[in-house]
Design a protein around this motif. Sequence first.
Motif, PDB file in Angstrom:
ATOM      1  N   ASP A  66       0.802  -0.972   0.273  1.00  0.00           N
ATOM      2  CA  ASP A  66      -0.414  -0.420  -0.067  1.00  0.00           C
ATOM      3  C   ASP A  66       0.487   1.041   0.359  1.00  0.00           C
ATOM      4  OD1 ASP A  66      -2.566  -1.656  -0.454  1.00  0.00           O
ATOM      5  OD2 ASP A  66      -2.659  -1.137   1.704  1.00  0.00           O
ATOM      6  N   GLY A  67       1.885   0.922   0.071  1.00  0.00           N
ATOM      7  CA  GLY A  67       2.926   2.106   0.061  1.00  0.00           C
ATOM      8  C   GLY A  67       3.960   2.383   1.376  1.00  0.00           C
ATOM      9  N   TYR A  68       4.777   1.641   1.215  1.00  0.00           N
ATOM     10  CA  TYR A  68       5.479   2.279   3.004  1.00  0.00           C
ATOM     11  C   TYR A  68       6.470   3.240   2.602  1.00  0.00           C
ATOM     12  CZ  TYR A  68       8.651   1.014   6.613  1.00  0.00           C
ATOM     13  OH  TYR A  68       9.236   0.638   8.222  1.00  0.00           O
ATOM     14  N   VAL A  69       6.097   4.004   2.979  1.00  0.00           N
ATOM     15  CA  VAL A  69       7.100   5.266   2.897  1.00  0.00           C
ATOM     16  C   VAL A  69       7.015   6.465   3.861  1.00  0.00           C
ATOM     17  CG1 VAL A  69       4.979   6.649   1.567  1.00  0.00           C
ATOM     18  CG2 VAL A  69       7.063   7.283   0.895  1.00  0.00           C
ATOM     19  N   THR A  70       7.758   7.634   4.142  1.00  0.00           N
ATOM     20  CA  THR A  70       7.656   8.897   5.150  1.00  0.00           C
ATOM     21  C   THR A  70       7.884   9.894   3.568  1.00  0.00           C
ATOM     22  OG1 THR A  70       8.594  10.570   6.885  1.00  0.00           O
ATOM     23  CG2 THR A  70      10.509   8.270   5.842  1.00  0.00           C
ATOM     24  N   GLY A  71       7.204  10.846   4.643  1.00  0.00           N
ATOM     25  CA  GLY A  71       7.691  12.440   3.388  1.00  0.00           C
ATOM     26  C   GLY A  71       8.344  13.717   4.328  1.00  0.00           C
ATOM     27  N   LEU A  72       9.739  13.440   3.639  1.00  0.00           N
ATOM     28  CA  LEU A  72       9.922  14.666   3.852  1.00  0.00           C
ATOM     29  C   LEU A  72       9.579  16.069   3.535  1.00  0.00           C
ATOM     30  CD1 LEU A  72      13.809  13.444   4.826  1.00  0.00           C
ATOM     31  CD2 LEU A  72      12.059  12.892   6.125  1.00  0.00           C
ATOM     32  N   GLU A  73       9.135  17.137   3.879  1.00  0.00           N
ATOM     33  CA  GLU A  73       8.172  18.527   3.348  1.00  0.00           C
ATOM     34  C   GLU A  73       8.596  19.958   3.810  1.00  0.00           C
ATOM     35  OE1 GLU A  73       4.530  17.122   3.308  1.00  0.00           O
ATOM     36  OE2 GLU A  73       4.709  15.011   3.140  1.00  0.00           O
ATOM     37  N   PRO A  74       9.382  20.268   3.381  1.00  0.00           N
ATOM     38  CA  PRO A  74       9.812  21.635   3.437  1.00  0.00           C
ATOM     39  C   PRO A  74       8.672  22.642   2.713  1.00  0.00           C
ATOM     40  CG  PRO A  74      12.250  20.541   2.700  1.00  0.00           C
ATOM     41  CD  PRO A  74      10.858  19.657   2.524  1.00  0.00           C
ATOM     42  N   ALA A  75       8.610  23.769   2.957  1.00  0.00           N
ATOM     43  CA  ALA A  75       7.144  23.655   2.177  1.00  0.00           C
ATOM     44  C   ALA A  75       7.179  25.861   2.562  1.00  0.00           C
ATOM     45  CB  ALA A  75       5.755  23.640   2.327  1.00  0.00           C
TER      46      ALA A  75
END
Lengths: 400, 400, 400
Positions: free
Chosen positions: A320-329
């Motif tokens: 199902d999508g094993y993932v982490t997001g690093l999200e500067p914004a």
Amino acid sequence: MPTHEFVLANVENGVWIESFDLEPSAQLELAGSDRWSVTKRRLHGGLSDGIDVVTLDNGELSLSVLPTRGMGIWKGQYHDTELSWKSPVAFPVNPSFVDLFDRQGLGWLNGFNELLCRCGLSWNGPPGMDAVEDEDGNSTESELTLHGRVANLPAHSVVLKVVTEGKGSISVTGVVDETSMFGPWLRLTSTVTLQAGSNEFVVEDRVTNMGGTVAECQLLYHTNVGQPFLGADSRFVAPIRQVAPRDERAAEGIGDYSTYRGPEAGYAEQVYYMDLKPDSSGESSVLLRNSAGDKGLKLSYTTGPLPCFALWKNTQCEADGYVTGLEPATNFPNFKSFERRQSRVLNLKPNESHECRLRFAVYDSADDVSRVEGEILNLQGNSHPQVFDEPRPEWSDVGA
Amino acid sequence: MPTHEFVLANVENGVWIESFDLEPSAQLELAGSDRWSVTKRRLHGGLSDGIDVVTLDNGELSLSVLPTRGMGIWKGQYHDTELSWKSPVAFPVNPSFVDLFDRQGLGWLNGFNELLCRCGLSWNGPPGMDAVEDEDGNSTESELTLHGRVANLPAHSVVLKVVTEGKGSISVTGVVDETSMFGPWLRLTSTVTLQAGSNEFVVEDRVTNMGGTVAECQLLYHTNVGQPFLGADSRFVAPIRQVAPRDERAAEGIGDYSTYRGPEAGYAEQVYYMDLKPDSSGESSVLLRNSAGDKGLKLSYTTGPLPCFALWKNTQCEADGYVTGLEPATNFPNFKSFERRQSRVLNLKPNESHECRLRFAVYDSADDVSRVEGEILNLQGNSHPQVFDEPRPEWSDVGA
Amino acid sequence: MPTHEFVLANVENGVWIESFDLEPSAQLELAGSDRWSVTKRRLHGGLSDGIDVVTLDNGELSLSVLPTRGMGIWKGQYHDTELSWKSPVAFPVNPSFVDLFDRQGLGWLNGFNELLCRCGLSWNGPPGMDAVEDEDGNSTESELTLHGRVANLPAHSVVLKVVTEGKGSISVTGVVDETSMFGPWLRLTSTVTLQAGSNEFVVEDRVTNMGGTVAECQLLYHTNVGQPFLGADSRFVAPIRQVAPRDERAAEGIGDYSTYRGPEAGYAEQVYYMDLKPDSSGESSVLLRNSAGDKGLKLSYTTGPLPCFALWKNTQCEADGYVTGLEPATNFPNFKSFERRQSRVLNLKPNESHECRLRFAVYDSADDVSRVEGEILNLQGNSHPQVFDEPRPEWSDVGA
């Protein structure tokens, strides 16, 4: 002449190269590597039909850039280590097949599988009806879709550059217009650069208001990483001033916000909002490292233009999508009208630009990972992160 | 043999020519010019990916026709003068990237940049929910999007013709089906013709109801012109019987409806509805001329099939699209249900066709512009236009 | 080696063959025919731009398969007899041009013209808002569009197989993913096989839940046939246990449900739901035969995985689509939430598959048609069909 330019696409001039290959030659050598290369291919078949892929390889690190998907970075590889994650959407999806209004405005998810995917340019965050009042008090409604349009807009100009100075570098620049008649006209000019032989790549973006009136802008860098960087007991390391859960679901895990679980079927995502500390040059860095400490991905970026950071933990099962997001914004990824009230929506004047710079470095030795972790801890210093157990009302739409 | 045909595309027979070039040769000469040419190209990259462009050049005047966008005419050039306007949407947009439901039914604007763009075939005008009662009193709702589907439907047949009779001419004919299972099936057969060496081009369209039951039809020719024809103090000249503002915003400018302002950031569009006077052959003509009177574009058309005319003044700043629209049509571009009540929606029986003919002439000398203006004023004669200061309730949805 | 494989498309490996031709050769012979062939072409122009067509010809029967449209079968030909119908949508439509949300969720009809079109995989039936409760009682709404997504999803893998054993056969296998991040991930693996020299083709499908949690699934085989099989006094022959009208409109014609009228402008469709009797091998068969009894199409399929059957009578005038649908399915094509309440929605566990097998046979002699009709009547035996005059509340949403 230190710079060699190759136009891969230019709609205005009717230029487009179906297939392109560049390798070291007697005429074109880079001091940093004798194994660098650039290729450009067009994919055919499936939902990838018509997708252009530019692959930059500096001899150590390779990256597949997608001009057709807003200059997103599909995936990379450093030595034997893949830089990617396994989305249920297995291959790059041509925006012509993406209906952003699908699934009540969540259609963006039908094409989501990149290592780096921009959310913007006019807005990011969840879908919904955004009511904006103009100066005369007239309200106009806009139906926003998840994370905006830019990831599903193809570049109309793609130029490759090879610079022979110093160690030498290869880069690709794409220009993407997010525009409409009677709409804002925002232009993204994005350059991805790899120095020959390096473990780093640099993303330099400029968003320009090409229109004649002030235009709103939001931009988030959805950087998505899976195995082998992510795994049970992987850790997120960052110089944190403040961290808060996005919502009640994230609040449940605030005690362990910086560590990861292994893949779990049915895991519901947890998101943490942060204010990160820059170093004296104005740059901050975060690190995702595996449990063994011998694989690490560092993301460094100038915090001025990107003052907000979101950590997306989505440790679902692999399928199902094993993932982490690093999200500067530029903002936290709440609904735009909330962010506007919090003054976290940019207002670009005609011809005004917003410039962002992000550096990614990959490490595959314990020494390197340990050193980088030390540098970040050093930046953290004695100032302990302020950890909020509950969503902050000024950061989260749900906190009110 | 006076006619030479070249099939550029025919889906039924699996024919499609990627690239095509035709120039004068010993076997194919036209008396009117020895510099004419026809080219056909496919654009790649950006939102233009997959757009076919047929460029007809009669030695003096060239036109770029877009079979992929409903046989719209992208732009033209007469000697050194460009026939175009600068939309924020810089390049032709493949309909596969256009979501007509975007922006609450205004998605058509995401691909709008042509010199000539048809609005139809089943409807034109603003978006909204159209309720239609059938003979049994059952109401069916249809969600209409701005200006209909035809500008975003590719032609499945494209044929080039070169006729050597007289001065000789070059033309392209495209066939576009607007259809669906359980929907109306309207077919546009459009031919654009340039006589060799002439300053004119002719558009001849036929819309046919291919279905088995009566089908409604609306058609508007959105002819869009920018600089150098449009500028401060440019003038619109036409033999007007009646003219009225579309709405209160247009009413503000009714005193100056026929003159233009220079580019202004934030200018809100003004639209004027007109009843024009035909000449004895049934044709009427309008002229857009610049302030100096040395550039003019004349549009002549048979008023019988196109009894309504709308003048769209959109003198925004250049970056936002400085443009005016000369728009002959079967109806006024109000919401379809209003036009239906005013009996301005066509009802085509099975196999019935509606035929329209428009002629465009470009002038780049003061003498010519002055002569053409005189002809139109002559047609106006002593009958002064009846000018309504307020929207007419039978012409405007807002007038009630 | 008895099996020869040719990869026509494989997105993962960057393989795609623009044009492919295979004919008998000294190296590749099939005992059943010396006139078989396989071709693969890409269509360009119109709404067919980018459509891949694989044509299998076993020497007697040819079929055009559309990997770009979910492995639908466009049309076929047996000797001189066409296997097709004339939709107002004349040519195959690239899904990139199909907005499933058009016409209030009926956009599927904008591309509907195949001989065999699958409706699924997550749902089929009419559009609407489907509310689903999870285990915790939380309700999630999904906006369903007519007949689901699969017919408008291109295959990312297309493989041709030629088997030389026995009479020999040719087949094409396509893999289509219906997926999204945070959505179900259902994979269709479909194989169409023609034995050399035979009057039959076989469709073998497998739908697999590739995701990590249970996924719902619905599948309907919309098999659509026009002239010459369909005509005035054509007949539908099947071993029926029970048959009921879908709604009041169908109830009007229940007395003649098995016979057809000639083309009529304005005819409103009638649909009959059925429970068919399988033979001892678990397979049931239906026959559509013309009035003269010299043209027949038989559809045989395993009823276990496809327990429901719908007969669609749509004898409109030719211009509007004179056609009948023979539709075996996992469910009746009511709105999904109704079917869920009737336990006619599949729940596939992770890695679980649902397999379907359909055989189509074409007959063009009175003897053959008569024989096949006799076989079906024999299967019907003495057990008369139970005919319901009104919709059954457990079969029809409108029956309550």
